[in-house]
Design an enzyme around this catalytic site. Sequence first.
Site, mmCIF file in Angstrom:
data_model
loop_
_atom_site.group_PDB
_atom_site.id
_atom_site.type_symbol
_atom_site.label_atom_id
_atom_site.label_comp_id
_atom_site.label_asym_id
_atom_site.label_seq_id
_atom_site.Cartn_x
_atom_site.Cartn_y
_atom_site.Cartn_z
ATOM 1 N N ARG A 116 44.366 51.398 29.597
ATOM 2 C CA ARG A 116 43.009 51.087 30.064
ATOM 3 C C ARG A 116 42.242 50.594 28.838
ATOM 4 N NH1 ARG A 116 38.758 54.035 34.095
ATOM 5 N NH2 ARG A 116 40.250 53.092 35.520
ATOM 6 N N HIS B 249 41.775 45.091 37.598
ATOM 7 C CA HIS B 249 42.111 46.478 37.934
ATOM 8 C C HIS B 249 43.154 46.448 39.062
ATOM 9 C CE1 HIS B 249 41.864 50.683 37.975
ATOM 10 N NE2 HIS B 249 40.637 50.894 38.388
ATOM 11 N N GLN C 49 43.996 49.580 41.335
ATOM 12 C CA GLN C 49 42.923 49.855 42.293
ATOM 13 C C GLN C 49 43.075 48.974 43.536
ATOM 14 O OE1 GLN C 49 40.044 52.039 41.894
ATOM 15 N NE2 GLN C 49 39.974 51.597 44.066
ATOM 16 N N ASP D 279 31.051 47.687 44.023
ATOM 17 C CA ASP D 279 31.357 48.413 42.785
ATOM 18 C C ASP D 279 30.025 48.601 42.066
ATOM 19 O OD1 ASP D 279 32.541 49.454 40.466
ATOM 20 O OD2 ASP D 279 33.495 47.573 39.851
ATOM 21 N N CYS E 120 35.417 51.436 44.719
ATOM 22 C CA CYS E 120 36.485 51.920 43.829
ATOM 23 C C CYS E 120 36.152 53.276 43.235
ATOM 24 C CB CYS E 120 36.745 50.910 42.723
ATOM 25 S SG CYS E 120 35.272 50.488 41.773
ATOM 26 N N ARG F 103 45.289 55.864 45.591
ATOM 27 C CA ARG F 103 45.633 55.495 44.213
ATOM 28 C C ARG F 103 46.935 56.192 43.805
ATOM 29 N NH1 ARG F 103 41.812 53.819 40.636
ATOM 30 N NH2 ARG F 103 43.677 53.429 39.370
HETATM 31 N N1 NVA Z 1 34.022 47.813 37.336
HETATM 32 C C1 NVA Z 1 34.091 49.192 36.903
HETATM 33 C C2 NVA Z 1 35.236 49.857 37.560
HETATM 34 C C3 NVA Z 1 35.442 51.287 37.202
HETATM 35 C C4 NVA Z 1 36.617 51.891 37.911
HETATM 36 C C5 NVA Z 1 34.198 49.253 35.391
HETATM 37 O O1 NVA Z 1 34.914 48.436 34.810
HETATM 38 O O2 NVA Z 1 33.534 50.094 34.782
HETATM 39 N N1 CP Z 2 38.357 53.725 40.307
HETATM 40 C C1 CP Z 2 38.728 54.134 39.084
HETATM 41 O O1 CP Z 2 39.503 53.481 38.380
HETATM 42 O O2 CP Z 2 38.199 55.327 38.724
HETATM 43 P P1 CP Z 2 38.238 55.934 37.258
HETATM 44 O O3 CP Z 2 37.417 55.038 36.367
HETATM 45 O O4 CP Z 2 37.659 57.309 37.391
HETATM 46 O O5 CP Z 2 39.657 55.967 36.791
#
Ligand code: NVA
Ligand code: CP
Length: 336
Positions: A122, A149, A152, A244, A284, A312
């Site tokens: 990540r 992602h 997801q 989101d 998400c 997930r």
């Molecule tokens: N678009 C959000 C998704 C988190 C799961 C982010 O990147 O923070």
């Molecule tokens: N949706 C998602 O990826 O959640 P987290 O950021 O908690 O992993």
Amino acid sequence: MASKPAALLQDIESSPAEVSLAGRDLCSVADLTTVELAGILELAHDVKTNPATYRWALDAKQMVMFFEKASLRTRLTFETAMNTLGGSAMFVDQTQSPLGERESLADIARNVERWVSAIVLRTYAHETITEMAQYASVPVINALSDIEHPCQAIADFMTLEERFGNLRGFNFTYVGDGNNVCHSLMLTGALLGAHCTVGTPKNYAPKADIVAQARAIANVTGSNIALVNDPIAAVTGADAVYTDICTSMGFEHEATKRAPIFKPYQVNEALMSQAAPAAVFMHCLPAHRNAEVTDAVFDGPQSVVFDQAENRMHAQKALLLMLLGKGGNRSDGSSR
Ligand code: NVA
Ligand code: CP
């Protein structure tokens, strides 16, 4: 290991049960063909229905997870997935020191591949993931970057398949920021033949190169990718309405500027009423309640947000089984 070039759409009519993804990376949804994605989804449904069949399928396998950003769902669903397949997951918190700072990505890859069967990342920069994939001889999985992602989106379309069956011709709508999640949803929807409408403020549209990739896929699968600025036009007649947070991780300094820009895109009961009567609401998570979505919609009868979160785990089990080459023994006795 280099990821495959984008959107290979050959063998669109061949059987998902014949798909093998052993040794591959998942940096982008566009690394997958339609039939490969269908293979992951088919296995994900089977894993969810028959978890005992897969209980020891990855016995003694090791997986490492390097996370530069916070996580609840992604971390815990990867860990529970790996643990309940008989393997182990190790978590490395990189939130205080970005990957590649202490040691080059190439050198990290050359160490880690000697110990583990999969690397989950990540990151902020998407290139951190593609570079790691280039150097590592074991599968590298994108657990969220600034661009995509994929895990997801795969779980989300699994959730839609559970509710609606085959998604060819399905009307999927995303409203809000044209961000990483939106990119992976568009690519996944296009691969499955779902029509995708994305409603964003003017300067927050999804990236043009991802839209072009999604449209190239949609041309083959017979779906349509539409970008609009009017949230009502985006949602009208939709079978699913997805949003989101307006300010993704890494963009926190823009939160005050973004709040008024995204206000008209809030998914509330009035906006949901424009969708199809049987439409579902998706997110998400984490959600900022009463910002991008109201409590009434988030907690309402159309919301499937916690099914998405559950899936997930099942979808990532399927992904790990396939990338680690253990998707072979299905509960129905078939093999791949
Ligand atoms: N678009 C959000 C998704 C988190 C799961 C982010 O990147 O923070
Ligand atoms: N949706 C998602 O990826 O959640 P987290 O950021 O908690 O992993």
